[in-house]
Scaffold this active site. Sequence first.
Site, mmCIF file in Angstrom:
data_model
loop_
_atom_site.group_PDB
_atom_site.id
_atom_site.type_symbol
_atom_site.label_atom_id
_atom_site.label_comp_id
_atom_site.label_asym_id
_atom_site.label_seq_id
_atom_site.Cartn_x
_atom_site.Cartn_y
_atom_site.Cartn_z
ATOM 1 N N SER A 204 83.992 20.974 62.748
ATOM 2 C CA SER A 204 83.514 23.049 61.730
ATOM 3 C C SER A 204 82.640 22.868 61.170
ATOM 4 O O SER A 204 81.421 21.807 60.891
ATOM 5 C CB SER A 204 84.606 23.081 61.143
ATOM 6 O OG SER A 204 84.261 22.972 60.059
ATOM 7 N N GLY A 205 81.514 23.831 61.092
ATOM 8 C CA GLY A 205 80.239 24.380 60.250
ATOM 9 C C GLY A 205 80.760 24.503 59.122
ATOM 10 O O GLY A 205 80.157 24.723 57.863
ATOM 11 N N ASP A 206 81.959 24.398 58.772
ATOM 12 C CA ASP A 206 82.277 24.020 56.947
ATOM 13 C C ASP A 206 83.841 23.170 56.279
ATOM 14 O O ASP A 206 83.286 22.029 57.384
ATOM 15 C CB ASP A 206 83.110 25.554 56.063
ATOM 16 C CG ASP A 206 82.744 26.077 55.477
ATOM 17 O OD1 ASP A 206 82.161 25.538 54.567
ATOM 18 O OD2 ASP A 206 81.354 27.677 54.787
ATOM 19 N N ASP A 207 83.824 23.501 55.742
ATOM 20 C CA ASP A 207 85.000 22.185 55.505
ATOM 21 C C ASP A 207 85.723 22.205 56.623
ATOM 22 O O ASP A 207 86.449 22.741 56.986
ATOM 23 C CB ASP A 207 86.118 23.075 53.820
ATOM 24 C CG ASP A 207 84.532 22.965 52.974
ATOM 25 O OD1 ASP A 207 83.478 22.396 52.678
ATOM 26 O OD2 ASP A 207 84.352 24.280 52.200
ATOM 27 N N SER B 34 81.796 17.126 59.446
ATOM 28 C CA SER B 34 81.329 18.542 59.254
ATOM 29 C C SER B 34 80.036 17.862 58.377
ATOM 30 O O SER B 34 80.130 17.894 57.315
ATOM 31 C CB SER B 34 82.074 19.206 58.092
ATOM 32 O OG SER B 34 81.908 20.504 57.694
#
Length: 466
Positions: free
Chosen positions: A254-257, A288
């Site tokens: 993902s692009g975050d947590d 990530s």
Amino acid sequence: MSQTMKMCPRLRNSYGIGVISLVLILVSVNVKVASGVYYAINCRKHSAVLTDFGGVGDGITSNTKAFQSAISKLSQYASDGGAMLVVPPGKWLTGPFNLTSHFTLFLDFGAVILASQDESEWPQLPVLPSYGRGRDAPGGRFSSLIFGTHLTDVVITGNNGLIDGQGAYWWNKFHQGQLTLTRPYLIEIMYSDQIQISFLTLVNSPTWFVHPVYSSNIIIKGLTIKAPVDSPNTDGINPDSCSNIRIEDCNITSGDDCIAVKSGWDEYGIRFGMPTQHLIIRRITCVSPDSAMIALGSEMSGGIYDVRAEDLTAINTEAAVRIKTAIGRGGYVKNIFVKGMNLNTMKYVFWITGTYGDHPDPGYDPKALPYITGINYRDVVATNVTKSARLEGISNDPFTGICISNVSIQVSEQQKKLQWNCSNISGVTSNVTPYPCALLPEKGQLECPFPTDTLPIDNVQLKSCN
């Protein structure tokens, strides 16, 4: 309208994911299928197929009304053994739809739910009371693609069917500053009890993928979650003011947590006062580069308590388990237990931040200090690490009770000279390399604790349903 159906699956094991493979054999329009099993917290007496309600799986025709009609019709069976809606192979374009109680949404192998990019299909919802405003904009928010509130006994599962949020449309609006409402989540269940989300592939959410909020008794299992690593705020799984949760066997890029544990934002979260507690996380793989495998916060003003995480793998990820908080948050993060992490290519292994500002508005209380204590890590192997630890408490509000044991960190060629950066913390370490900072003195042969009791959610077994 509704036919009782029998299903024919094969169970297939896949490392770290535990995906169930079911094969549905459709033999007529009025579907009857060879006998078999699927796995769920509860079985259903009735079931039907989306095509029974006019669904068209061509990837072009909107199926919003078909989903809504099917779920409305099947809701009448809630008190008679419940019902299941099967999404067969095909590409099923749809706007948001709401689930019902005692209900299973089942995506067959080859089934793809595509989120509509027509904003007129997306209802608007008020802000969450524990946040006080939207995350993208001060106003309200768009409904999630799959949504439910005040429900009991809800299952979203399948034979590794796919849900595609087609998030690029929303990411572009975010980057261009065109949002007046917060972007949709892919799946959100509110004020509900007995939830299962399992054995699916989820891709390209507009923002957070899976968001159980104000809910309890939740099992999230066997999900593959994928978004570009530069996509904005595409957190994988975000339990938020929830109790008794089990997250296991998931693979997240993902692009975050990958997993973000939350419980409300500043004065709104303090006032709402609902913690996230009794959370099990196990057998997770995360990629990530700009965020954490597991984040606790930053919205933690209702409290986070009793988190048990084990058998975790992170690859090319910014941090392993990160605590994010700030002055004005209030709340607490306590009794956090982590063991068995295998980490490769990390910016940080241990990261605690007491200066993560980002307030909803100027109305927060600067005297509302977070209470961070009882943070335990053990049995960690990490390679290609830039910096071992960045542990920063708050002046006059130190973070206490940190325990780190049996840790081997191999630093990268781009290593920082200062491997442990510590301030306003206290605790102990044992058998840790590189040698920790002075605020975490060596205490000989110490093993940091990990609970041995069993939480009630761990006693919940999925049933074999015919």
